[in-house]
Design a protein around this motif. Structure first.
Motif, PDB file in Angstrom:
ATOM      1  N   UNK A  13      -5.373   7.595   9.347  1.00  0.00           N
ATOM      2  CA  UNK A  13      -4.198   7.624   8.491  1.00  0.00           C
ATOM      3  C   UNK A  13      -2.870   7.443   9.201  1.00  0.00           C
ATOM      4  N   UNK A  14      -2.886   7.371  10.521  1.00  0.00           N
ATOM      5  CA  UNK A  14      -1.623   7.169  11.236  1.00  0.00           C
ATOM      6  C   UNK A  14      -1.145   5.738  11.081  1.00  0.00           C
ATOM      7  N   UNK A  15       0.128   5.571  10.937  1.00  0.00           N
ATOM      8  CA  UNK A  15       0.681   4.232  10.986  1.00  0.00           C
ATOM      9  C   UNK A  15       0.691   3.789  12.448  1.00  0.00           C
ATOM     10  N   UNK A  16       0.184   2.602  12.708  1.00  0.00           N
ATOM     11  CA  UNK A  16      -0.009   2.173  14.088  1.00  0.00           C
ATOM     12  C   UNK A  16       0.862   0.969  14.414  1.00  0.00           C
ATOM     13  N   UNK A  17       1.838   1.175  15.295  1.00  0.00           N
ATOM     14  CA  UNK A  17       2.636   0.043  15.753  1.00  0.00           C
ATOM     15  C   UNK A  17       1.863  -0.755  16.798  1.00  0.00           C
ATOM     16  N   UNK A  18       2.316  -1.953  17.025  1.00  0.00           N
ATOM     17  CA  UNK A  18       1.647  -2.844  17.974  1.00  0.00           C
ATOM     18  C   UNK A  18       1.333  -2.164  19.304  1.00  0.00           C
ATOM     19  N   UNK A  19       2.299  -1.449  19.826  1.00  0.00           N
ATOM     20  CA  UNK A  19       2.138  -0.897  21.174  1.00  0.00           C
ATOM     21  C   UNK A  19       1.129   0.229  21.245  1.00  0.00           C
ATOM     22  N   UNK A  55       2.596  -5.015   3.838  1.00  0.00           N
ATOM     23  CA  UNK A  55       1.343  -4.853   4.569  1.00  0.00           C
ATOM     24  C   UNK A  55       1.549  -3.888   5.728  1.00  0.00           C
ATOM     25  N   UNK A  56       0.691  -2.899   5.818  1.00  0.00           N
ATOM     26  CA  UNK A  56       0.840  -1.923   6.896  1.00  0.00           C
ATOM     27  C   UNK A  56      -0.423  -1.865   7.733  1.00  0.00           C
ATOM     28  N   UNK A  57      -0.235  -1.470   8.979  1.00  0.00           N
ATOM     29  CA  UNK A  57      -1.376  -1.273   9.860  1.00  0.00           C
ATOM     30  C   UNK A  57      -1.515   0.218  10.113  1.00  0.00           C
ATOM     31  N   UNK A  58      -2.622   0.762   9.690  1.00  0.00           N
ATOM     32  CA  UNK A  58      -2.898   2.169   9.933  1.00  0.00           C
ATOM     33  C   UNK A  58      -4.244   2.302  10.608  1.00  0.00           C
ATOM     34  N   UNK A  59      -4.550   3.488  11.053  1.00  0.00           N
ATOM     35  CA  UNK A  59      -5.893   3.713  11.578  1.00  0.00           C
ATOM     36  C   UNK A  59      -6.662   4.506  10.534  1.00  0.00           C
TER      37      UNK A  59
END
Lengths: 173, 173
Positions: free
Chosen positions: B149-155, B142-146
Motif C-alpha cells: 500500500x505504500x506509494x513508491x517513487x522511482x528511487x 496513475x499511481x505506483x504503489x506496492x
DNA sequence: CTGTATCCCAGCGGATACTG
DNA sequence: CAGTATCCGCTGGGATACAG
C-alpha cells in the motif's frame, strides 16, 4: 452512477463520431505513442530506468543495433524525455550519459504498468523480472486513482472532451 | 536505502549483461509489447475501453482501415485481451461484439497511464480528452504503489530477476 | 567509446475495391 | 454490417562496416 453493465469508460457527454477525436493529436494516448510508441524507444528507456547511462551500455543491454539506438535516443532527447549530461569519473575524460528528464521520469507509471502486465501473463517456466518496493520488498502494482485519492475501477471512470477554454470533467474540479 | 542519487530503479543484485534479460521474452515489458505494441492495437483497444463493440463502430472511431482492424482484432482475440461475444438487440438478428476479457481489463492502468502522460504534455491549444472519476469528478491519476500500500517513487523501486523456482524481491514476500 | 552509413527485409498501415 | 483481397509506400529494425 454505475454506468453500463460492466466494462467501459463512460463518455461524457456520449460523444459521437462527429467529434473526430482521432484527428491530429486529439487523443492524449496517441500523443504519448508518438513519443514512445516503438519497441526500441521502450527498451532503451527501460535501460535508462534501470540505471544505464552510457551509450554502449544502453545499446548492449537493450539489445538493439547502434544505428537505431542512436536515432531513437536522439528522438527521445528531442522529446525531452532524456537528456545528455556531461559527466566525468575522477581522472577520466568527460563523457556524456543519458539520464531521464523530469518529463521522462513521468513515464514511470507507464513502465511499471507495462511490466506488471507482462509479469502476470502466463509464461512457460521462463525467468522474469519483478519490480518491488525497495523499502519493504512488496511487489509493485500500478493503480488508478483520482486526484481525490479514491481507487477508481474501470466502471467508475469517465472521459470528457476538453476544449481549450472549457473545464475538464463536467466542469467540476 | 536511498539507492543512488536520483533517478533509477535499483537492480538487485546488480545484474550484468551476462543475464541477457533481453533474450526471448525475458523482459515482462517486451511480452506486453508483443501483444499491444502497435499503434493500431492501442487505438482499437481504446475504442473498446470507450465502449465501442461493433466492428464498424470500432473501425470508424479508431480511424484505421478495416483491413488492419480485422487483422489486429484477431490478434487481440487470440491474445485473450478481447472476445467476440454474440449479442442481440430485441427484434434484430444476432450480432457479434468485441468486449474486453478479464485479461483485457487488466490493461486499464496502462491505458490510463498513457492517456495521463499525453494529457500533461504541452500542447498548443488543441482540445484533449480527460479521464475522471465518475463518482467525484476528480482527474484520474496513475499511481505506483506496492502490495503493502505504500506509494513508491522511482528511487525506491527495485528490480530482481526471478527464476522459476526462486522468490521475487530478495526472497521476501 | 559513441556513434554513422549502407544495405536489406518484414511488417505496419493507408487506399481502394470486393464478398457474404 | 463485418469483414477480405490487393497494391504500395514508409518505417522499424537487424547486419555489417566504417569514423571521430
Amino acid at each position: 452512477m454505475d454506468t453500463s453493465e460492466s466494462g467501459a469508460i463512460t463518455l461524457l457527454p456520449p460523444f459521437s463520431d462527429r467529434d473526430r477525436w482521432t484527428a491530429e493529436g486529439w487523443c492524449p494516448m496517441e500523443r504519448t505513442l508518438e513519443l514512445i510508441g516503438t519497441r526500441s524507444a521502450m527498451v532503451l528507456l527501460r535501460e535508462v530506468f534501470y540505471g544505464a547511462g552510457r551509450f554502449d551500455d544502453i545499446v548492449r543491454r537493450a539489445g538493439v543495433t547502434p544505428a537505431i539506438a542512436a536515432k531513437r535516443l536522439r528522438q527521445l532527447v528531442d522529446g525531452d524525455l532524456l537528456e545528455r549530461k556531461p559527466y566525468r569519473d575522477p581522472g577520466q575524460r568527460t563523457r556524456n550519459e543519458y539520464v531521464l528528464t523530469d518529463r521522462g521520469r513521468q513515464l514511470f507509471p507507464i513502465v511499471v504498468a507495462l511490466m506488471h502486465f507482462g509479469d502476470h501473463l502466463p509464461r512457460e517456466h521462463e525467468a522474469t523480472i519483478a519490480l518491488s518496493h525497495a523499502n519493504c520488498g512488496a511487489e509493485l502494482v500500478p493503480e488508478v486513482r483520482c486526484a481525490a485519492g479514491h481507487e477508481v475501477p474501470l466502471r467508475q471512470s469517465a472521459a470528457s472532451i476538453v476544449r481549450p477554454t472549457e473545464n475538464p470533467a463536467r466542469g467540476r474540479r
